[in-house]
Design an enzyme around this catalytic site. Structure first.
Site, PDB file in Angstrom:
ATOM      1  N   HIS A 102       0.934  -1.232   0.152  1.00 34.66           N
ATOM      2  CA  HIS A 102       0.122   0.099   0.031  1.00 34.66           C
ATOM      3  C   HIS A 102       0.787   1.258   0.229  1.00 34.66           C
ATOM      4  O   HIS A 102       2.081   1.036   0.586  1.00 34.66           O
ATOM      5  CB  HIS A 102      -1.006   0.094   1.403  1.00 34.66           C
ATOM      6  CG  HIS A 102      -1.692  -0.999   1.677  1.00 34.66           C
ATOM      7  ND1 HIS A 102      -1.306  -2.224   2.101  1.00 34.66           N
ATOM      8  CD2 HIS A 102      -3.250  -1.210   1.190  1.00 34.66           C
ATOM      9  CE1 HIS A 102      -2.481  -2.929   2.436  1.00 34.66           C
ATOM     10  NE2 HIS A 102      -3.403  -2.281   1.911  1.00 34.66           N
ATOM     11  N   ASP A 105       2.335   2.145   3.502  1.00 34.17           N
ATOM     12  CA  ASP A 105       3.325   0.909   3.975  1.00 34.17           C
ATOM     13  C   ASP A 105       4.700   1.435   3.613  1.00 34.17           C
ATOM     14  O   ASP A 105       5.680   1.252   4.311  1.00 34.17           O
ATOM     15  CB  ASP A 105       3.030  -0.564   3.304  1.00 34.17           C
ATOM     16  CG  ASP A 105       1.545  -0.911   3.424  1.00 34.17           C
ATOM     17  OD1 ASP A 105       1.103  -0.562   4.180  1.00 34.17           O
ATOM     18  OD2 ASP A 105       1.491  -1.749   2.573  1.00 34.17           O
TER      19      ASP A 105
HETATM   20  C1  XUL Z   1      -7.690  -6.453   4.184  1.00 35.38           C
HETATM   21  C2  XUL Z   1      -7.039  -6.860   2.980  1.00 35.38           C
HETATM   22  C3  XUL Z   1      -6.017  -5.643   2.385  1.00 35.38           C
HETATM   23  C4  XUL Z   1      -5.811  -5.991   0.926  1.00 35.38           C
HETATM   24  C5  XUL Z   1      -5.219  -4.859   0.340  1.00 35.38           C
HETATM   25  O1  XUL Z   1      -8.538  -7.613   4.795  1.00 35.38           O
HETATM   26  O2  XUL Z   1      -6.984  -8.217   2.417  1.00 35.38           O
HETATM   27  O3  XUL Z   1      -4.660  -5.962   3.027  1.00 35.38           O
HETATM   28  O4  XUL Z   1      -5.396  -7.334   0.479  1.00 35.38           O
HETATM   29  O5  XUL Z   1      -5.477  -3.635   0.762  1.00 35.38           O
END
Ligand code: XUL
Ligand code: CO
Length: 438
Positions: A102, A105
């Site tokens: 993300h 992150d």
């Molecule tokens: C949340 C989840 C996230 C997504 C990316 O449950 O799975 O980590 O994979 O935003």
């Protein structure tokens, strides 16, 4: 690479199932060819940056328990650089070909849109060099549209347009970062796109805002040269009571309604599927059979509770079922298997991150070996497909082609009388499956 963060651990190698070295693969052998492809190409394993390098494992009852040696200073941007260094050391020692992140992150949020963009760009520039030096590639990027309090009532589905603009700014920057790093996919997980109560929610309006937002992100991505798949990651609940991207079938219906079928596919996460009341294999099959399987977030839920535990996957049975579908589907590329999983709160040794990933990779590798064996050497396919032979020719074929009217169905029933009783053979198939687990 500067300091080693995992100094006592060398590159993890395949040693086979008889090895008692916990820092070795028992089944995952990246160059081993199965069903015409190397294991590396079957899985395209990726590491989730957030769980492995950012998540200190706090829970609603307590503070974080993990101590990160890469958090060396009081400056979050400097720490982000150390974190990147540690992450690439981990990727190369484990031998996983991909990673996922993300925006938040990778780099901390700044105090303005420009500040956040600048922080992200600083880390993207560094990550580019690490990718070049190590050959590790980006499976997907995404934007965190759920942690900041402005997103408490959703991002693109927020009732306040001002919040939607911030979501737009973040997705634009995350797409820029993904393209710059050669990301092969771009993910949207719903975050807080959903509702807590219908009393304060105009659902139709929110869903249309989500569609409009996704189309604008798609248009921008294509404009800057992104050629990969956009992926939606279904999840039925948590953090909102009802998430709009409930499950694979719901998301496919939404994408069709919003005219997004050509650019979007699905990223199926095991624990999300089980929260929706299905088996992991169910949503993999729904997506694959609609030509919509994009990628997989490999993890596991817990049969004894009802939330997103994000365990590392160790369930061999699920892995075999998944791999049978994938072998039939022609694989997962350009997606991959991202370990969206976290080590437990009391797994506090740095090396636990290795045990967790080795276990997950070995589980799927073993699942692949067994699935291939079942498909190649048993009558599994005949037993399944054999149930449908009445549609292969004659009137059954005509029905399948949409060439029979309901009146003609009636006349055939009247003419042919009561059908023969034919067993579904479930227990036989279950026994066959278990016989191959060895
Ligand atoms: C949340 C989840 C996230 C997504 C990316 O449950 O799975 O980590 O994979 O935003
Ligand atoms: Co996920």
């Amino acid at each position: 690479m500067s300091t080693p963060y995992f100094p006592n651990i060398d590159k993890i190698e395949y040693e086979g199932p008889d090895s008692d070295n916990p820092f070795s693969f028992k089944y995952y052998q990246e160059d081993k060819v199965i069903a015409g492809k190397t294991m590396k190409d079957h899985f395209r394993f990726a590491i989730a940056y957030w769980h492995s390098f950012c998540n200190e494992n706090s829970d609603p009852f307590g503070v974080g328990t993990r101590v990160f040696p890469w958090d060396k200073t009081d400056d979050p941007l400097e720490n982000a650089k150390f974190r990147l260094d540690a992450a690439f050391e981990f990727f190369t020692k484990l031998g996983t070909p991909y990673w996922c992140f993300h925006d938040r992150d990778l780099a901390p949020e700044g105090d303005s849109i420009e500040g956040s963009e600048k922080n992200l760009q600083t880390l993207v520039d560094l990550a580019k060099d690490y990718q070049k030096d190590t050959g590790v590639k980006l499976l997907w990027g995404t934007a965190n549209l759920f942690t900041h309090k402005r997103y408490m009532s959703g991002a693109s589905t927020n009732p306040d347009f001002a919040v939607v603009t911030h979501a737009g700014a973040q997705v634009k920057a995350a797409l820029d970062a993904t393209v710059e790093l050669g990301g092969e996919n771009y993910v949207f997980w719903g975050g807080r796109e959903g509702y807590m109560h219908l009393f304060n929610t105009m659902m139709r309006r929110e869903l249309d805002h989500l569609g409009t937002f996704l189309r604008s992100a798609r248009d921008y991505g294509r404009k800057i040269g992104f050629e990969g798949n956009f992926l939606i990651e279904p999840k039925p609940m948590e953090p909102t009571k009802h998430q709009y991207d409930y499950d694979a079938a719901t998301v496919i219906g939404f994408l069709r309604e919003q005219d997004l079928m050509d650019d979007f596919k699905l990223n199926i996460e095991a624990n999300h599927v089980t929260l929706a009341g299905h088996s992991f294999a169910h949503d993999i099959a729904v997506a694959a059979e609609s030509g919509m399987l994009g990628s997989i977030d490999a993890n596991e839920g817990d049969n004894q509770n009802g939330w997103d535990t994000d365990y590392f996957p160790t369930n061999l049975y699920d892995a075999i079922e998944t791999m049978i579908i994938l072998l039939d589907n022609g694989g997962i590329a350009p997606g991959g298997f991202n370990f969206d999983a976290k080590i437990r709160r009391d797994s506090t040794d740095l090396e636990d991150l290795f045990h967790a990933h080795i276990g997950g990779m070995d589980t799927f590798a073993r699942g692949l070996i067994i699935a291939d064996n079942i498909l190649e050497n048993s009558n599994f396919r005949e037993l399944r497909e054999g149930r449908y032979t009445s549609f292969d020719s004659g009137n059954g074929k005509k029905f399948e082609n949409g060439e029979l009217t309901i009146e003609e169905l009636r006349d055939l029933a009247a003419k042919n009388g009561e059908p023969e009783v034919r067993s579904g053979k479930q227990e036989l198939l279950e026994n066959l499956f278990n016989r191959y687990i060895r």
